[in-house]
Scaffold this motif. Structure first.
Motif, PDB file in Angstrom:
ATOM      1  N   ILE A   1       0.847  -1.198   0.000  1.00  0.00           N
ATOM      2  CA  ILE A   1       0.000   0.000   0.000  1.00  0.00           C
ATOM      3  C   ILE A   1       0.881   1.247   0.000  1.00  0.00           C
ATOM      4  N   VAL A   2       0.542   2.201  -0.846  1.00  0.00           N
ATOM      5  CA  VAL A   2       1.249   3.480  -0.890  1.00  0.00           C
ATOM      6  C   VAL A   2       0.517   4.456   0.024  1.00  0.00           C
ATOM      7  N   MET A   3       1.159   4.847   1.119  1.00  0.00           N
ATOM      8  CA  MET A   3       0.561   5.830   2.026  1.00  0.00           C
ATOM      9  C   MET A   3       1.139   7.199   1.687  1.00  0.00           C
ATOM     10  N   ILE A   4       0.255   8.141   1.372  1.00  0.00           N
ATOM     11  CA  ILE A   4       0.728   9.449   0.916  1.00  0.00           C
ATOM     12  C   ILE A   4      -0.318  10.519   1.247  1.00  0.00           C
ATOM     13  N   LEU A   5       0.097  11.761   1.205  1.00  0.00           N
ATOM     14  CA  LEU A   5      -0.751  12.896   1.539  1.00  0.00           C
ATOM     15  C   LEU A   5      -2.059  12.876   0.752  1.00  0.00           C
ATOM     16  N   SER A   6      -3.156  13.002   1.478  1.00  0.00           N
ATOM     17  CA  SER A   6      -4.479  12.981   0.856  1.00  0.00           C
ATOM     18  C   SER A   6      -4.620  14.052  -0.220  1.00  0.00           C
TER      19      SER A   6
ATOM     20  N   LEU B   1      -2.676   0.848  -8.142  1.00  0.00           N
ATOM     21  CA  LEU B   1      -1.996   0.465  -6.914  1.00  0.00           C
ATOM     22  C   LEU B   1      -2.931   0.678  -5.723  1.00  0.00           C
ATOM     23  N   ARG B   2      -2.626   0.024  -4.634  1.00  0.00           N
ATOM     24  CA  ARG B   2      -3.399   0.204  -3.399  1.00  0.00           C
ATOM     25  C   ARG B   2      -2.914   1.495  -2.728  1.00  0.00           C
ATOM     26  N   VAL B   3      -3.835   2.352  -2.376  1.00  0.00           N
ATOM     27  CA  VAL B   3      -3.473   3.674  -1.860  1.00  0.00           C
ATOM     28  C   VAL B   3      -4.190   3.953  -0.538  1.00  0.00           C
ATOM     29  N   ALA B   4      -3.431   4.473   0.415  1.00  0.00           N
ATOM     30  CA  ALA B   4      -3.999   4.966   1.673  1.00  0.00           C
ATOM     31  C   ALA B   4      -3.728   6.461   1.721  1.00  0.00           C
ATOM     32  N   GLU B   5      -4.790   7.244   1.657  1.00  0.00           N
ATOM     33  CA  GLU B   5      -4.624   8.695   1.721  1.00  0.00           C
ATOM     34  C   GLU B   5      -4.540   9.109   3.197  1.00  0.00           C
ATOM     35  N   GLU B   6      -3.477   9.843   3.506  1.00  0.00           N
ATOM     36  CA  GLU B   6      -3.146  10.153   4.895  1.00  0.00           C
ATOM     37  C   GLU B   6      -3.521  11.575   5.284  1.00  0.00           C
ATOM     38  N   VAL B   7      -4.010  11.723   6.519  1.00  0.00           N
ATOM     39  CA  VAL B   7      -4.298  13.036   7.081  1.00  0.00           C
ATOM     40  C   VAL B   7      -3.553  13.161   8.411  1.00  0.00           C
ATOM     41  N   PHE B   8      -3.480  14.393   8.899  1.00  0.00           N
ATOM     42  CA  PHE B   8      -2.727  14.658  10.124  1.00  0.00           C
ATOM     43  C   PHE B   8      -3.626  15.298  11.177  1.00  0.00           C
ATOM     44  N   ALA B   9      -3.593  14.739  12.367  1.00  0.00           N
ATOM     45  CA  ALA B   9      -4.452  15.223  13.441  1.00  0.00           C
ATOM     46  C   ALA B   9      -4.050  16.605  13.930  1.00  0.00           C
ATOM     47  N   ASP B  10      -2.754  16.877  13.933  1.00  0.00           N
ATOM     48  CA  ASP B  10      -2.264  18.103  14.582  1.00  0.00           C
ATOM     49  C   ASP B  10      -1.609  19.098  13.635  1.00  0.00           C
TER      50      ASP B  10
ATOM     51  N   ASP C   1      -7.953   7.894   5.013  1.00  0.00           N
ATOM     52  CA  ASP C   1      -7.817   6.458   5.214  1.00  0.00           C
ATOM     53  C   ASP C   1      -6.966   6.164   6.446  1.00  0.00           C
ATOM     54  N   SER C   2      -6.005   7.052   6.699  1.00  0.00           N
ATOM     55  CA  SER C   2      -5.108   6.852   7.836  1.00  0.00           C
ATOM     56  C   SER C   2      -4.787   8.201   8.478  1.00  0.00           C
ATOM     57  N   ILE C   3      -4.741   8.202   9.803  1.00  0.00           N
ATOM     58  CA  ILE C   3      -4.432   9.411  10.558  1.00  0.00           C
ATOM     59  C   ILE C   3      -3.036   9.261  11.160  1.00  0.00           C
ATOM     60  N   CYS C   4      -2.164  10.214  10.872  1.00  0.00           N
ATOM     61  CA  CYS C   4      -0.812  10.194  11.428  1.00  0.00           C
ATOM     62  C   CYS C   4      -0.834  10.813  12.826  1.00  0.00           C
ATOM     63  N   VAL C   5      -0.288  10.079  13.791  1.00  0.00           N
ATOM     64  CA  VAL C   5      -0.191  10.572  15.167  1.00  0.00           C
ATOM     65  C   VAL C   5       1.249  10.383  15.644  1.00  0.00           C
ATOM     66  N   HIS C   6       1.597  11.053  16.720  1.00  0.00           N
ATOM     67  CA  HIS C   6       2.974  11.004  17.209  1.00  0.00           C
ATOM     68  C   HIS C   6       3.039  10.494  18.645  1.00  0.00           C
ATOM     69  N   GLY C   7       4.154   9.856  18.968  1.00  0.00           N
ATOM     70  CA  GLY C   7       4.337   9.310  20.310  1.00  0.00           C
ATOM     71  C   GLY C   7       5.681   9.682  20.889  1.00  0.00           C
ATOM     72  N   ASP C   8       6.013  10.978  20.810  1.00  0.00           N
ATOM     73  CA  ASP C   8       7.342  11.404  21.237  1.00  0.00           C
ATOM     74  C   ASP C   8       7.413  11.867  22.687  1.00  0.00           C
ATOM     75  N   ASN C   9       6.280  11.838  23.405  1.00  0.00           N
ATOM     76  CA  ASN C   9       6.298  12.184  24.827  1.00  0.00           C
ATOM     77  C   ASN C   9       5.024  11.644  25.476  1.00  0.00           C
ATOM     78  N   PRO C  10       4.995  11.557  26.822  1.00  0.00           N
ATOM     79  CA  PRO C  10       3.827  10.990  27.508  1.00  0.00           C
ATOM     80  C   PRO C  10       2.517  11.688  27.164  1.00  0.00           C
TER      81      PRO C  10
END
Length: 257
Positions: free
Chosen positions: A142-147, A160-169, A220-229
């Motif tokens: 799957i190609v994950m790329i900016l919506s 190709l199989r595509v996952a359009e990505e969005v960002f929560a923050d 299709d997919s939401i990008c999130v981060h886990g760099d701190n508590p």
């Protein structure tokens, strides 16, 4: 109507003795992870260990190729040719594939990192070269790329199989690109606002751009981060809120055809 979305996070972004991010903690919250392949971050031991963690947590893995730019963490723009773009992506994808195979798992998706991601999303020659490489390597990845980006549209045109990505923050420009990190409106700092935005993106396929205009978006997919508590707490809250809103949180392989 049923709604599905994947939660993804960039992990394995330490290097040698340097650790970055709370990888094991974020894996408990997401459904897919993007593993650094050694050029912007990561190294062979970290790649191997990260895949083992993902397997233990039943999280799908993706390759996260970046520019050869450790000092800039792959976020700086580089002037590369289409031939280089294809080779850079294939080289790193192949490296991760070795560790995936050794651990008995498969690569679900490929998501470029930082400057590479941003350039390929809007520059047709670079995007085409990266997609050529995916077609040659494995058309099922799957190609994950900016919506809404050129690369997302072209990948779909090729079948190709595509996952359009969005960002929560992150803030959006009117053309669907992300607001430059150095400019006002680049980040959504209120957690409640960010959660409301992602639910709206999934259910209505709309988002409010930095200039106030409503624009179309596929989530299709939401990008999130886990760099701190606090980031981990935020991701946990996003996941709970999505489920409470009637949105099923699943890995891409379960709903991207």
């Amino acid at each position: 109507m049923k709604y599905y979305v994947d939660l993804n996070s960039d992990i394995g972004e330490g290097f040698g003795s340097y650790k970055m991010g709370l990888d094991e903690e974020i894996m408990k919250c997401v459904t897919s992870v993007n593993v650094a392949c050694g050029w912007h971050a990561g190294d062979p031991l970290i790649m191997d260990k990260t895949i083992k963690f993902a397997k233990e947590h039943n999280v799908e893995i993706g390759a996260h190729p970046g520019y050869p730019d450790l000092l800039g963490f792959g976020r700086r723009k580089m002037d590369i040719s289409p031939e280089e773009a294809r080779a850079y992506m294939l080289y790193q994808l192949g490296a991760l594939e070795g560790f995936a195979k050794a651990n008995g798992v498969k690569i679900q998706h490929m998501k470029l990192h930082g400057g590479f991601y941003n350039s390929a999303a809007v520059e047709p020659k670079l995007a085409d070269a990266v997609l050529d490489g995916i077609e040659q390597f494995d058309k099922n990845i799957i190609v994950m790329i900016l919506s809404g980006s050129y690369m997302a549209k072209e990948a779909k045109r090729r079948g190709l199989r595509v996952a359009e990505e969005v960002f929560a923050d992150r803030g959006y420009n009117e053309d669907g690109t992300l607001v430059n990190r150095k400019l006002p409106g680049a980040f959504v700092k209120d957690p409640e606002e960010a959660i409301a935005r992602v639910i709206k993106m999934v259910k209505t396929k709309k988002v409010t751009a930095v200039n106030g205009k409503e624009i179309d978006i596929e989530a299709d997919s939401i990008c999130v981060h886990g760099d701190n508590p606090k980031a981990i707490e935020f991701v946990e809250k996003i996941r709970r809120s999505l489920i409470e809103s009637g949105i099923e949180v699943q890995s891409l392989n379960k709903f991207i055809k």
